[in-house]
Every structure is written in C-alpha cells, then in structure tokens.
Write a protein that holds these residues in place. Sequence first.
Motif, PDB file in Angstrom:
ATOM      1  N   ILE A   6     -26.243  38.145  10.809  1.00 25.18           N
ATOM      2  CA  ILE A   6     -25.245  38.150  11.877  1.00 25.18           C
ATOM      3  C   ILE A   6     -24.187  39.199  11.516  1.00 25.18           C
ATOM      4  O   ILE A   6     -23.765  39.303  10.362  1.00 25.18           O
ATOM      5  CB  ILE A   6     -24.601  36.756  12.044  1.00 25.18           C
ATOM      6  N   ASN A   7     -23.765  39.982  12.491  1.00 28.57           N
ATOM      7  CA  ASN A   7     -22.845  41.114  12.334  1.00 28.57           C
ATOM      8  C   ASN A   7     -23.480  42.306  11.625  1.00 28.57           C
ATOM      9  O   ASN A   7     -22.802  43.300  11.371  1.00 28.57           O
ATOM     10  CB  ASN A   7     -21.538  40.728  11.638  1.00 28.57           C
ATOM     11  N   GLY A   8     -24.781  42.198  11.299  1.00 22.39           N
ATOM     12  CA  GLY A   8     -25.486  43.321  10.681  1.00 22.39           C
ATOM     13  C   GLY A   8     -25.797  44.404  11.696  1.00 22.39           C
ATOM     14  O   GLY A   8     -25.896  44.147  12.889  1.00 22.39           O
ATOM     15  N   VAL A  34     -27.375  48.772  16.947  1.00 27.74           N
ATOM     16  CA  VAL A  34     -26.742  47.617  17.579  1.00 27.74           C
ATOM     17  C   VAL A  34     -26.255  46.652  16.508  1.00 27.74           C
ATOM     18  O   VAL A  34     -26.675  46.725  15.354  1.00 27.74           O
ATOM     19  CB  VAL A  34     -27.717  46.894  18.535  1.00 27.74           C
ATOM     20  N   THR A  35     -25.384  45.747  16.908  1.00 22.88           N
ATOM     21  CA  THR A  35     -24.868  44.708  16.025  1.00 22.88           C
ATOM     22  C   THR A  35     -25.416  43.374  16.497  1.00 22.88           C
ATOM     23  O   THR A  35     -25.421  43.087  17.699  1.00 22.88           O
ATOM     24  CB  THR A  35     -23.326  44.668  16.077  1.00 22.88           C
ATOM     25  N   ILE A  36     -25.868  42.544  15.564  1.00 21.61           N
ATOM     26  CA  ILE A  36     -26.338  41.209  15.916  1.00 21.61           C
ATOM     27  C   ILE A  36     -25.131  40.300  16.083  1.00 21.61           C
ATOM     28  O   ILE A  36     -24.289  40.191  15.191  1.00 21.61           O
ATOM     29  CB  ILE A  36     -27.284  40.646  14.848  1.00 21.61           C
ATOM     30  N   ILE A  37     -25.056  39.649  17.239  1.00 20.29           N
ATOM     31  CA  ILE A  37     -23.976  38.715  17.527  1.00 20.29           C
ATOM     32  C   ILE A  37     -24.344  37.317  17.045  1.00 20.29           C
ATOM     33  O   ILE A  37     -23.553  36.647  16.391  1.00 20.29           O
ATOM     34  CB  ILE A  37     -23.669  38.695  19.034  1.00 20.29           C
ATOM     35  N   ARG A  38     -25.559  36.882  17.389  1.00 21.87           N
ATOM     36  CA  ARG A  38     -26.002  35.544  16.991  1.00 21.87           C
ATOM     37  C   ARG A  38     -27.509  35.421  17.152  1.00 21.87           C
ATOM     38  O   ARG A  38     -28.130  36.216  17.845  1.00 21.87           O
ATOM     39  CB  ARG A  38     -25.319  34.470  17.841  1.00 21.87           C
ATOM     40  N   TYR A  50     -32.479  37.473  18.898  1.00 19.50           N
ATOM     41  CA  TYR A  50     -31.059  37.615  18.627  1.00 19.50           C
ATOM     42  C   TYR A  50     -30.344  38.190  19.845  1.00 19.50           C
ATOM     43  O   TYR A  50     -30.923  38.974  20.602  1.00 19.50           O
ATOM     44  CB  TYR A  50     -30.846  38.567  17.444  1.00 19.50           C
ATOM     45  N   GLU A  51     -29.082  37.809  19.999  1.00 18.00           N
ATOM     46  CA  GLU A  51     -28.222  38.467  20.972  1.00 18.00           C
ATOM     47  C   GLU A  51     -27.634  39.676  20.261  1.00 18.00           C
ATOM     48  O   GLU A  51     -27.140  39.565  19.133  1.00 18.00           O
ATOM     49  CB  GLU A  51     -27.106  37.539  21.443  1.00 18.00           C
ATOM     50  N   ILE A  52     -27.713  40.834  20.906  1.00 17.36           N
ATOM     51  CA  ILE A  52     -27.257  42.077  20.295  1.00 17.36           C
ATOM     52  C   ILE A  52     -26.212  42.750  21.176  1.00 17.36           C
ATOM     53  O   ILE A  52     -26.112  42.461  22.369  1.00 17.36           O
ATOM     54  CB  ILE A  52     -28.433  43.048  20.051  1.00 17.36           C
ATOM     55  N   LYS A  53     -25.448  43.649  20.546  1.00 21.86           N
ATOM     56  CA  LYS A  53     -24.429  44.395  21.285  1.00 21.86           C
ATOM     57  C   LYS A  53     -24.444  45.849  20.821  1.00 21.86           C
ATOM     58  O   LYS A  53     -24.446  46.133  19.622  1.00 21.86           O
ATOM     59  CB  LYS A  53     -23.045  43.792  21.030  1.00 21.86           C
ATOM     60  N   HIS A  61     -30.869  40.800  24.514  1.00 15.88           N
ATOM     61  CA  HIS A  61     -31.602  39.976  23.558  1.00 15.88           C
ATOM     62  C   HIS A  61     -32.705  40.821  22.940  1.00 15.88           C
ATOM     63  O   HIS A  61     -33.331  41.630  23.637  1.00 15.88           O
ATOM     64  CB  HIS A  61     -32.217  38.757  24.243  1.00 15.88           C
ATOM     65  N   ALA A  62     -32.935  40.636  21.659  1.00 12.33           N
ATOM     66  CA  ALA A  62     -33.968  41.398  20.966  1.00 12.33           C
ATOM     67  C   ALA A  62     -34.806  40.479  20.106  1.00 12.33           C
ATOM     68  O   ALA A  62     -34.285  39.586  19.432  1.00 12.33           O
ATOM     69  CB  ALA A  62     -33.345  42.484  20.103  1.00 12.33           C
ATOM     70  N   ASP A  63     -36.098  40.702  20.141  1.00 17.12           N
ATOM     71  CA  ASP A  63     -37.031  40.033  19.242  1.00 17.12           C
ATOM     72  C   ASP A  63     -36.776  40.580  17.835  1.00 17.12           C
ATOM     73  O   ASP A  63     -36.400  41.745  17.665  1.00 17.12           O
ATOM     74  CB  ASP A  63     -38.463  40.357  19.699  1.00 17.12           C
TER      75      ASP A  63
END
Length: 70
Positions: A6-8, A34-38, A50-53, A61-63
């Motif tokens: 997370i946050n990576g 991108v950054t992983i949110i959760r 994961y939800e990404i930004k 969303h990303a697998d």
Amino acid sequence: MRTKTINGKYRFTYPNYGTPDGYPDYTEHSGQIVTIIRKLSKEESDNIMYEIKAKDGWKGHADAGELRKC
C-alpha cells in the motif's frame, strides 16, 4: 506472486484487448507509474486486485499481475 505494498509505486500495464477499447482510461494510463491506495476486499473481487491512482488523479482497479515494481 508477491503481495503489493500500500502506497507503493508500480508500473501499471493494461493488457491490449484490441478494438473496440472498452476502457480507454485504463489504456491511456498503461505504462504509467501509479500508487496503490488499497487492496480490494474479497467481496469486491474474486482476484487479488488493488485500487490505484495515477499522478493526474485518475483512479482505477488493477489486477496484481498488471503491477510491476519500478
């Protein structure tokens, strides 16, 4: 497959499914960092996702397989 942080920061690679492109926002952000949110819950997805930004504020969303450590 290793668990993502997370946050990576990860390089998002969206598969090319051809035409028509049903998810142009995903295609547009493929190759970006991108950054992983959760991590999504089991109720939200049967797969590890994961939800990404992205830097421009886009969220998706990303697998797990679509995210590579940079």
